[in-house]
Design a protein around this motif. Structure first.
Motif, PDB file in Angstrom:
ATOM      1  N   MET A   1      -6.780  -0.484 -72.084  1.00 46.69           N
ATOM      2  CA  MET A   1      -6.705  -1.082 -70.761  1.00 46.69           C
ATOM      3  C   MET A   1      -7.351  -2.465 -70.763  1.00 46.69           C
ATOM      4  O   MET A   1      -8.299  -2.715 -71.495  1.00 46.69           O
ATOM      5  CB  MET A   1      -7.431  -0.200 -69.741  1.00 46.69           C
ATOM      6  CG  MET A   1      -6.621   1.024 -69.346  1.00 46.69           C
ATOM      7  SD  MET A   1      -5.317   0.536 -68.256  1.00 46.69           S
ATOM      8  CE  MET A   1      -4.287   1.975 -68.339  1.00 46.69           C
ATOM      9  N   ARG A  26      -0.966   6.524 -59.319  1.00 50.65           N
ATOM     10  CA  ARG A  26       0.149   5.971 -60.102  1.00 50.65           C
ATOM     11  C   ARG A  26       0.653   4.649 -59.510  1.00 50.65           C
ATOM     12  O   ARG A  26       0.944   3.695 -60.229  1.00 50.65           O
ATOM     13  CB  ARG A  26       1.281   6.995 -60.165  1.00 50.65           C
ATOM     14  CG  ARG A  26       2.395   6.620 -61.132  1.00 50.65           C
ATOM     15  CD  ARG A  26       3.233   7.832 -61.549  1.00 50.65           C
ATOM     16  NE  ARG A  26       3.570   8.704 -60.457  1.00 50.65           N
ATOM     17  CZ  ARG A  26       3.159   9.966 -60.335  1.00 50.65           C
ATOM     18  NH1 ARG A  26       2.376  10.495 -61.257  1.00 50.65           N
ATOM     19  NH2 ARG A  26       3.516  10.701 -59.312  1.00 50.65           N
ATOM     20  N   ILE A  29      -1.651   1.793 -60.400  1.00 52.87           N
ATOM     21  CA  ILE A  29      -1.454   1.362 -61.790  1.00 52.87           C
ATOM     22  C   ILE A  29      -0.197   0.501 -61.900  1.00 52.87           C
ATOM     23  O   ILE A  29      -0.204  -0.566 -62.523  1.00 52.87           O
ATOM     24  CB  ILE A  29      -1.349   2.599 -62.719  1.00 52.87           C
ATOM     25  CG1 ILE A  29      -2.638   3.429 -62.676  1.00 52.87           C
ATOM     26  CG2 ILE A  29      -1.053   2.160 -64.145  1.00 52.87           C
ATOM     27  CD1 ILE A  29      -2.541   4.767 -63.402  1.00 52.87           C
ATOM     28  N   GLU A  34       0.156  -2.047 -65.289  1.00 51.32           N
ATOM     29  CA  GLU A  34      -0.554  -1.470 -66.425  1.00 51.32           C
ATOM     30  C   GLU A  34       0.157  -0.210 -66.889  1.00 51.32           C
ATOM     31  O   GLU A  34       0.958   0.384 -66.165  1.00 51.32           O
ATOM     32  CB  GLU A  34      -2.006  -1.129 -66.031  1.00 51.32           C
ATOM     33  CG  GLU A  34      -2.889  -2.332 -65.766  1.00 51.32           C
ATOM     34  CD  GLU A  34      -3.329  -3.024 -67.051  1.00 51.32           C
ATOM     35  OE1 GLU A  34      -2.955  -2.542 -68.148  1.00 51.32           O
ATOM     36  OE2 GLU A  34      -4.031  -4.043 -66.961  1.00 51.32           O
ATOM     37  N   ARG A  35      -0.164   0.217 -68.110  1.00 45.50           N
ATOM     38  CA  ARG A  35       0.395   1.449 -68.664  1.00 45.50           C
ATOM     39  C   ARG A  35      -0.389   2.662 -68.176  1.00 45.50           C
ATOM     40  O   ARG A  35      -1.569   2.555 -67.838  1.00 45.50           O
ATOM     41  CB  ARG A  35       0.273   1.434 -70.187  1.00 45.50           C
ATOM     42  CG  ARG A  35       1.276   0.631 -70.915  1.00 45.50           C
ATOM     43  CD  ARG A  35       1.181   0.812 -72.424  1.00 45.50           C
ATOM     44  NE  ARG A  35       0.230   1.790 -72.924  1.00 45.50           N
ATOM     45  CZ  ARG A  35       0.110   2.127 -74.203  1.00 45.50           C
ATOM     46  NH1 ARG A  35       0.894   1.586 -75.107  1.00 45.50           N
ATOM     47  NH2 ARG A  35      -0.781   3.000 -74.611  1.00 45.50           N
ATOM     48  N   PHE A  36       0.259   3.804 -68.165  1.00 42.57           N
ATOM     49  CA  PHE A  36      -0.494   5.049 -67.978  1.00 42.57           C
ATOM     50  C   PHE A  36       0.062   6.109 -68.922  1.00 42.57           C
ATOM     51  O   PHE A  36       0.349   7.235 -68.542  1.00 42.57           O
ATOM     52  CB  PHE A  36      -0.507   5.509 -66.513  1.00 42.57           C
ATOM     53  CG  PHE A  36       0.842   5.597 -65.835  1.00 42.57           C
ATOM     54  CD1 PHE A  36       1.495   4.467 -65.393  1.00 42.57           C
ATOM     55  CD2 PHE A  36       1.441   6.837 -65.619  1.00 42.57           C
ATOM     56  CE1 PHE A  36       2.736   4.555 -64.754  1.00 42.57           C
ATOM     57  CE2 PHE A  36       2.658   6.940 -64.973  1.00 42.57           C
ATOM     58  CZ  PHE A  36       3.313   5.786 -64.546  1.00 42.57           C
ATOM     59  N   ASP A  40      -3.921   6.590 -72.519  1.00 43.24           N
ATOM     60  CA  ASP A  40      -4.564   5.473 -71.821  1.00 43.24           C
ATOM     61  C   ASP A  40      -5.669   5.985 -70.900  1.00 43.24           C
ATOM     62  O   ASP A  40      -5.554   7.071 -70.326  1.00 43.24           O
ATOM     63  CB  ASP A  40      -3.540   4.707 -70.978  1.00 43.24           C
ATOM     64  CG  ASP A  40      -2.608   3.862 -71.821  1.00 43.24           C
ATOM     65  OD1 ASP A  40      -3.041   3.376 -72.883  1.00 43.24           O
ATOM     66  OD2 ASP A  40      -1.434   3.695 -71.416  1.00 43.24           O
ATOM     67  N   ASN A  41      -6.707   5.189 -70.755  1.00 38.74           N
ATOM     68  CA  ASN A  41      -7.748   5.495 -69.777  1.00 38.74           C
ATOM     69  C   ASN A  41      -7.370   4.857 -68.440  1.00 38.74           C
ATOM     70  O   ASN A  41      -7.041   3.678 -68.376  1.00 38.74           O
ATOM     71  CB  ASN A  41      -9.101   4.943 -70.252  1.00 38.74           C
ATOM     72  CG  ASN A  41     -10.203   5.198 -69.249  1.00 38.74           C
ATOM     73  OD1 ASN A  41     -10.405   4.411 -68.320  1.00 38.74           O
ATOM     74  ND2 ASN A  41     -10.908   6.291 -69.415  1.00 38.74           N
ATOM     75  N   ILE A  42      -7.402   5.661 -67.356  1.00 34.14           N
ATOM     76  CA  ILE A  42      -6.979   5.162 -66.037  1.00 34.14           C
ATOM     77  C   ILE A  42      -8.126   5.231 -65.024  1.00 34.14           C
ATOM     78  O   ILE A  42      -7.885   5.200 -63.814  1.00 34.14           O
ATOM     79  CB  ILE A  42      -5.767   5.958 -65.511  1.00 34.14           C
ATOM     80  CG1 ILE A  42      -6.088   7.458 -65.384  1.00 34.14           C
ATOM     81  CG2 ILE A  42      -4.555   5.759 -66.427  1.00 34.14           C
ATOM     82  CD1 ILE A  42      -5.010   8.245 -64.639  1.00 34.14           C
ATOM     83  N   ARG A  98      -9.331  10.305 -70.296  1.00 31.50           N
ATOM     84  CA  ARG A  98      -8.367   9.542 -69.481  1.00 31.50           C
ATOM     85  C   ARG A  98      -8.977   9.140 -68.137  1.00 31.50           C
ATOM     86  O   ARG A  98      -8.601   8.138 -67.550  1.00 31.50           O
ATOM     87  CB  ARG A  98      -7.130  10.392 -69.156  1.00 31.50           C
ATOM     88  CG  ARG A  98      -6.270  10.771 -70.327  1.00 31.50           C
ATOM     89  CD  ARG A  98      -4.880  11.136 -69.826  1.00 31.50           C
ATOM     90  NE  ARG A  98      -4.124   9.951 -69.525  1.00 31.50           N
ATOM     91  CZ  ARG A  98      -3.402   9.756 -68.418  1.00 31.50           C
ATOM     92  NH1 ARG A  98      -3.362  10.681 -67.492  1.00 31.50           N
ATOM     93  NH2 ARG A  98      -2.739   8.643 -68.242  1.00 31.50           N
ATOM     94  N   TYR A  99      -9.907   9.981 -67.614  1.00 34.02           N
ATOM     95  CA  TYR A  99     -10.278   9.880 -66.203  1.00 34.02           C
ATOM     96  C   TYR A  99     -11.681   9.348 -65.944  1.00 34.02           C
ATOM     97  O   TYR A  99     -12.022   9.126 -64.789  1.00 34.02           O
ATOM     98  CB  TYR A  99     -10.112  11.264 -65.545  1.00 34.02           C
ATOM     99  CG  TYR A  99      -8.725  11.836 -65.731  1.00 34.02           C
ATOM    100  CD1 TYR A  99      -7.641  11.294 -65.040  1.00 34.02           C
ATOM    101  CD2 TYR A  99      -8.479  12.870 -66.622  1.00 34.02           C
ATOM    102  CE1 TYR A  99      -6.361  11.788 -65.225  1.00 34.02           C
ATOM    103  CE2 TYR A  99      -7.192  13.370 -66.818  1.00 34.02           C
ATOM    104  CZ  TYR A  99      -6.150  12.828 -66.113  1.00 34.02           C
ATOM    105  OH  TYR A  99      -4.866  13.304 -66.303  1.00 34.02           O
TER     106      TYR A  99
END
Length: 243
Positions: A1, A26, A29, A34-36, A40-42, A98-99
């Motif tokens: 990220m 979502r 993002i 950005e990617r998810f 990936d860390n979101i 991720r979270y």
């Protein structure tokens, strides 16, 4: 990220009520382009209190999966609370990376100008393949060749940062690269080498059901790519410790 962004809040949207929290996250993002992907860390897109809401949502969806598998979650005492247990396991344990934000790591200046090979490991790692969500259990060795300008980090922090990366649905090839990128960014060493050896339950538990095969891969950066003797020394020391 990439670096944190100033995120638009959806709380002020009048028809926000009733929108699943996963949709809100979502959309944030996507608005930042950005990617998810699974690995990936979101965390930067999750607002306070939303992780608990997400757990409730995942538990509800998991009950639907169990229903579709024709598993009696009402009278079977073993599965009555399985949906919530699985949701908690995913969000709070096996996919936690991720979270939640990156663990805090104190970086120290290389006061003594250390420039000799350091090897950390084996670090026990647990992950899950993003193809079947089957466990990956393995070990990681990290080699660092610092220079006088490198930052140094505590030994336990190598394990904490590696666990943060691994606690996501992954494939091993990308996981090792993510660990290398993170450490390279934090320490700026002259060279970085990582070796990972792991059992993949997607091969052992299902599919070909081969219990003996493992995957071993490595990432070499900087002087480990240029200096064959250094690369040989690192791999020799790691192999001697594998047993």
């Amino acid at each position: 990220m990439n670096a944190p962004h100033t995120l638009p809040s959806l709380r002020a949207v009048p028809d926000d009520e009733g929108v699943p929290v996963s949709v809100k996250i979502r959309e944030r993002i996507k608005s930042q382009r950005e990617r998810f992907h699974a690995n990936d860390n979101i965390a930067e897109f999750i607002e306070p209190g939303e992780l608990e809401q997400l757990l409730d949502e995942v538990a509800g969806k998991m009950r639907g999966v169990l229903d579709s598998l024709v598993i009696d979650t009402e009278s079977d005492h073993n599965t009555q609370d399985t949906a919530r247990r699985v949701a908690k396991m995913y969000l709070n344990e096996v996919f936690k990376g991720r979270y939640v934000h990156e663990p805090a790591v104190t970086e120290f200046p290389n006061v003594e100008h250390l420039n000799e090979l350091m090897i950390i490991g084996p670090i026990t790692v647990r992950s899950a393949c993003s193809h079947h969500f089957c466990p990956i259990m393995g070990r990681v060795w990290i080699g660092v060749m610092p220079n006088e300008h490198s930052n140094l980090i505590g030994l336990s922090k190598y394990a904490r940062l590696t666990e943060w990366i691994m606690s996501r649905p992954q494939i091993q090839e990308e996981a090792v690269t993510q660990v290398a990128d993170l450490l390279q960014d934090k320490m700026s060493p002259d060279g970085l080498a990582i070796v990972m050896e792991a059992d993949h339950f997607c091969m052992q538990w299902r599919g070909v059901r081969d219990l003996d095969s493992k995957m071993i891969n490595s990432v070499m950066r900087g002087v480990f790519l240029k200096d064959a003797n250094l690369r040989r020394e690192f791999l020799s020391l790691v192999n001697n410790k594998k047993g």
